[in-house]
Design a protein around this motif. Structure first.
Motif, PDB file in Angstrom:
ATOM      1  N   LEU A  93       2.795  54.798  14.494  1.00  0.00           N
ATOM      2  CA  LEU A  93       2.211  53.620  15.129  1.00  0.00           C
ATOM      3  C   LEU A  93       2.050  53.648  16.586  1.00  0.00           C
ATOM      4  CD1 LEU A  93       4.066  50.657  13.258  1.00  0.00           C
ATOM      5  CD2 LEU A  93       1.794  51.308  12.753  1.00  0.00           C
ATOM      6  N   MET A  94       2.995  54.046  17.242  1.00  0.00           N
ATOM      7  CA  MET A  94       2.776  54.756  18.713  1.00  0.00           C
ATOM      8  C   MET A  94       1.732  55.283  18.969  1.00  0.00           C
ATOM      9  SD  MET A  94       6.628  54.391  20.254  1.00  0.00           S
ATOM     10  CE  MET A  94       6.050  54.354  21.815  1.00  0.00           C
ATOM     11  N   GLY A  95       1.513  56.426  18.293  1.00  0.00           N
ATOM     12  CA  GLY A  95       0.402  57.595  18.590  1.00  0.00           C
ATOM     13  C   GLY A  95      -1.014  57.076  17.624  1.00  0.00           C
TER      14      GLY A  95
ATOM     15  N   LEU B  67       6.203  61.242  22.378  1.00  0.00           N
ATOM     16  CA  LEU B  67       5.911  61.037  21.122  1.00  0.00           C
ATOM     17  C   LEU B  67       6.646  61.689  20.114  1.00  0.00           C
ATOM     18  CD1 LEU B  67       2.064  59.659  20.839  1.00  0.00           C
ATOM     19  CD2 LEU B  67       4.093  58.311  20.948  1.00  0.00           C
ATOM     20  N   VAL B  68       6.777  63.081  20.350  1.00  0.00           N
ATOM     21  CA  VAL B  68       7.384  63.861  19.369  1.00  0.00           C
ATOM     22  C   VAL B  68       8.901  63.550  19.670  1.00  0.00           C
ATOM     23  CG1 VAL B  68       8.295  66.254  19.276  1.00  0.00           C
ATOM     24  CG2 VAL B  68       5.717  65.946  19.719  1.00  0.00           C
ATOM     25  N   LEU B  69       9.424  63.193  20.890  1.00  0.00           N
ATOM     26  CA  LEU B  69      10.741  62.964  20.970  1.00  0.00           C
ATOM     27  C   LEU B  69      11.098  61.437  20.128  1.00  0.00           C
ATOM     28  CD1 LEU B  69      11.410  63.654  24.673  1.00  0.00           C
ATOM     29  CD2 LEU B  69      12.436  64.817  22.724  1.00  0.00           C
ATOM     30  N   VAL B  70      10.155  60.686  20.214  1.00  0.00           N
ATOM     31  CA  VAL B  70      10.103  59.548  19.434  1.00  0.00           C
ATOM     32  C   VAL B  70      10.475  59.718  17.829  1.00  0.00           C
ATOM     33  CG1 VAL B  70       9.044  57.200  18.805  1.00  0.00           C
ATOM     34  CG2 VAL B  70       9.199  57.991  21.153  1.00  0.00           C
ATOM     35  N   PHE B  71       9.610  60.618  17.580  1.00  0.00           N
ATOM     36  CA  PHE B  71       9.499  60.858  16.063  1.00  0.00           C
ATOM     37  C   PHE B  71      10.915  61.552  15.690  1.00  0.00           C
ATOM     38  CE2 PHE B  71       4.884  60.811  15.674  1.00  0.00           C
ATOM     39  CZ  PHE B  71       4.858  60.378  14.168  1.00  0.00           C
ATOM     40  N   LEU B  72      11.408  62.387  16.475  1.00  0.00           N
ATOM     41  CA  LEU B  72      12.790  63.278  16.164  1.00  0.00           C
ATOM     42  C   LEU B  72      13.996  62.028  16.079  1.00  0.00           C
ATOM     43  CD1 LEU B  72      12.321  66.420  18.069  1.00  0.00           C
ATOM     44  CD2 LEU B  72      11.931  66.075  15.658  1.00  0.00           C
ATOM     45  N   MET B  73      13.665  61.133  17.326  1.00  0.00           N
ATOM     46  CA  MET B  73      15.005  60.090  17.263  1.00  0.00           C
ATOM     47  C   MET B  73      14.817  59.111  16.102  1.00  0.00           C
ATOM     48  SD  MET B  73      16.696  61.435  19.594  1.00  0.00           S
ATOM     49  CE  MET B  73      17.954  60.101  19.785  1.00  0.00           C
ATOM     50  N   ALA B  74      13.655  58.765  16.021  1.00  0.00           N
ATOM     51  CA  ALA B  74      13.478  57.746  14.610  1.00  0.00           C
ATOM     52  C   ALA B  74      13.880  58.465  13.335  1.00  0.00           C
ATOM     53  CB  ALA B  74      11.824  57.434  14.329  1.00  0.00           C
ATOM     54  N   ASN B  75      13.583  59.918  13.227  1.00  0.00           N
ATOM     55  CA  ASN B  75      14.315  60.279  11.792  1.00  0.00           C
ATOM     56  C   ASN B  75      15.673  60.459  12.044  1.00  0.00           C
ATOM     57  OD1 ASN B  75      11.930  60.889  10.350  1.00  0.00           O
ATOM     58  ND2 ASN B  75      11.399  62.544  11.932  1.00  0.00           N
ATOM     59  N   LEU B  76      16.333  60.509  13.110  1.00  0.00           N
ATOM     60  CA  LEU B  76      17.873  60.756  13.401  1.00  0.00           C
ATOM     61  C   LEU B  76      18.421  59.320  12.846  1.00  0.00           C
ATOM     62  CD1 LEU B  76      20.418  62.029  13.786  1.00  0.00           C
ATOM     63  CD2 LEU B  76      20.116  61.624  16.382  1.00  0.00           C
TER      64      LEU B  76
ATOM     65  N   PRO C 126       5.297  50.735  28.091  1.00  0.00           N
ATOM     66  CA  PRO C 126       5.965  49.496  27.807  1.00  0.00           C
ATOM     67  C   PRO C 126       5.059  48.403  26.888  1.00  0.00           C
ATOM     68  CG  PRO C 126       6.396  50.167  30.052  1.00  0.00           C
ATOM     69  CD  PRO C 126       5.480  51.093  29.415  1.00  0.00           C
ATOM     70  N   VAL C 127       3.753  48.884  26.885  1.00  0.00           N
ATOM     71  CA  VAL C 127       2.720  47.936  26.388  1.00  0.00           C
ATOM     72  C   VAL C 127       2.799  48.478  24.824  1.00  0.00           C
ATOM     73  CG1 VAL C 127       0.340  47.536  26.147  1.00  0.00           C
ATOM     74  CG2 VAL C 127       1.373  47.580  28.519  1.00  0.00           C
ATOM     75  N   THR C 128       2.940  49.637  24.638  1.00  0.00           N
ATOM     76  CA  THR C 128       2.783  50.092  23.128  1.00  0.00           C
ATOM     77  C   THR C 128       3.983  49.975  22.710  1.00  0.00           C
ATOM     78  OG1 THR C 128       1.164  51.974  24.012  1.00  0.00           O
ATOM     79  CG2 THR C 128       2.245  52.269  21.750  1.00  0.00           C
ATOM     80  N   VAL C 129       5.111  49.867  23.255  1.00  0.00           N
ATOM     81  CA  VAL C 129       6.372  49.602  22.658  1.00  0.00           C
ATOM     82  C   VAL C 129       6.321  48.148  22.181  1.00  0.00           C
ATOM     83  CG1 VAL C 129       8.874  49.448  23.308  1.00  0.00           C
ATOM     84  CG2 VAL C 129       7.524  51.283  23.716  1.00  0.00           C
ATOM     85  N   ARG C 130       5.935  47.278  22.949  1.00  0.00           N
ATOM     86  CA  ARG C 130       5.746  45.831  22.726  1.00  0.00           C
ATOM     87  C   ARG C 130       4.679  45.706  21.365  1.00  0.00           C
ATOM     88  NH1 ARG C 130       5.682  44.889  28.238  1.00  0.00           N
ATOM     89  NH2 ARG C 130       3.301  44.716  28.292  1.00  0.00           N
ATOM     90  N   LEU C 131       3.664  46.405  21.344  1.00  0.00           N
ATOM     91  CA  LEU C 131       2.840  46.398  20.258  1.00  0.00           C
ATOM     92  C   LEU C 131       3.612  46.747  19.028  1.00  0.00           C
ATOM     93  CD1 LEU C 131      -0.067  45.852  19.104  1.00  0.00           C
ATOM     94  CD2 LEU C 131      -0.807  48.047  19.911  1.00  0.00           C
ATOM     95  N   THR C 132       4.170  48.109  19.248  1.00  0.00           N
ATOM     96  CA  THR C 132       4.912  48.408  17.907  1.00  0.00           C
ATOM     97  C   THR C 132       5.942  47.803  17.421  1.00  0.00           C
ATOM     98  OG1 THR C 132       4.418  50.687  19.064  1.00  0.00           O
ATOM     99  CG2 THR C 132       6.185  50.690  17.204  1.00  0.00           C
ATOM    100  N   VAL C 133       6.790  47.049  18.313  1.00  0.00           N
ATOM    101  CA  VAL C 133       7.785  46.061  17.767  1.00  0.00           C
ATOM    102  C   VAL C 133       7.275  44.989  16.941  1.00  0.00           C
ATOM    103  CG1 VAL C 133       9.423  44.343  18.583  1.00  0.00           C
ATOM    104  CG2 VAL C 133       9.401  46.555  19.804  1.00  0.00           C
ATOM    105  N   VAL C 134       6.010  44.471  17.606  1.00  0.00           N
ATOM    106  CA  VAL C 134       5.245  43.355  16.736  1.00  0.00           C
ATOM    107  C   VAL C 134       4.896  43.849  15.370  1.00  0.00           C
ATOM    108  CG1 VAL C 134       3.320  41.803  16.764  1.00  0.00           C
ATOM    109  CG2 VAL C 134       4.806  42.203  18.889  1.00  0.00           C
TER     110      VAL C 134
END
Length: 307
Positions: free
Chosen positions: A243-245, A282-291, A95-103
């Motif tokens: 950014l998250m990684g 993080l791999v799942l995040v990469f894959l979903m972002a690409n989709l 949750p912390v990194t998600v907020r940081l990434t959103v900013v």
């Protein structure tokens, strides 16, 4: 569209398995986790053997990976060497990194695209040259230098912000760290948007829209910008996972207990379960972002259709 999404999801399965297998092998050869668990003193053979049996490290690597993936599909990412489940660490860190990434992403979208449009429409003018020089400086300066400089000036000398972020990491405290995290990507988004705008403004559809007497603002927003955002969306979509990684440096500077902090601690202590678990997500995040990026192509350009 539905069949395309299903096909892409099926294609993600071998990619996910291959990526996690590679990560698992790399983490398991980076050092002896039992030695890191025992600290500076060397473990006696009996204790080391017991710890290896307890954490399953006495089995072959392929069997460890099969057991790990079987547990992952049931929601069990293993247990850290301190006895805390990895899912609990994820529950506090992500949750912390998600907020940081959103900013950081908001900075890229708002500032990066805005500067890219301004410079692309005024190519060769002083404002274009100034922004290009500024982005080149930002790209050339390492992130840790930018972070330490802003921390020193804004936090220590001028007192505008807190030098370090609190444990709760409220959204307001993440503005400066988010800017530091997004600085290099923001510069790339600006330059990419500028190039795309400068190329597409000479296209036939833009000339036709101008000849029809459409307002300049509508020509830029509805026609020029929409078609110019495809490469920008591609970059931003793939940058989400990066950014998250890649927040390790930023989180260390501002004392943010997010994904980067947990990865750093896991690597430092040879905690394979923590490192592999976080990188798997993080791999799942990469894959979903690409989709998501691929699906946005059809929204930005109606000529793109998926069978």
């Amino acid at each position: 569209m539905g069949r395309y999404v299903i096909r892409r999801l099926l294609q993600m399965i071998p990619v996910f398995l291959g990526a996690t297998l590679l990560i698992f092998l790399m983490v398991n050869v980076m050092g002896d986790p039992i030695a890191g668990l025992c600290g500076e003193r060397q473990c006696d053979p009996a204790t080391a053997a017991q710890l290896r049996r307890e954490f399953g490290l006495d089995k072959p690597v392929w069997q460890q990976y099969a057991t790990y993936m079987g547990n992952v599909f049931t929601g069990d990412f293993g247990t850290a060497f301190n006895g805390q489940p990895v899912t609990e660490l994820m529950g506090t860190a992500f949750p912390v990194t998600v907020r940081l990434t959103v900013v950081a992403i908001l900075f890229e979208i708002v500032i990066g695209i805005a500067l890219g449009v301004i410079t692309g429409m005024r190519r060769g003018r002083p404002v274009d040259t100034s922004v290009l020089l500024l982005t080149l400086v930002v790209i050339s300066v390492p992130t840790f230098v930018t972070g330490l400089l802003l921390q020193l000036l804004l936090g220590v000398q001028w007192g505008w912000v807190r030098p370090s972020v609190s444990y709760q990491a409220a959204l307001g405290e993440l503005i400066v760290p988010g800017l530091v995290l997004a600085s290099v990507s923001l510069a790339y988004v600006t330059r990419l948007t500028r190039t795309s705008i400068a190329e597409n403004r000479r296209s036939d559809y833009v000339r036709t829209a101008v000849a029809k007497g459409l307002p300049r603002r509508r020509v830029i927003l509805r026609h020029l910008l929409r078609n110019s955002l495809i490469p920008v969306v591609t970059f931003i979509g793939t940058d989400i996972g990066a950014l998250m990684g890649g927040a390790i440096v930023t989180e260390r500077i501002f004392n943010i207990h997010g994904v980067g902090y947990q990865l750093y601690q896991g690597i430092l202590r040879h905690n394979t379960q923590t490192v592999v678990g976080f990188v798997t997500v993080l791999v799942l995040v990469f894959l979903m972002a690409n989709l998501l990026v691929d699906l946005l192509y059809a929204v930005l350009d109606p000529r793109i259709r998926y069978a």
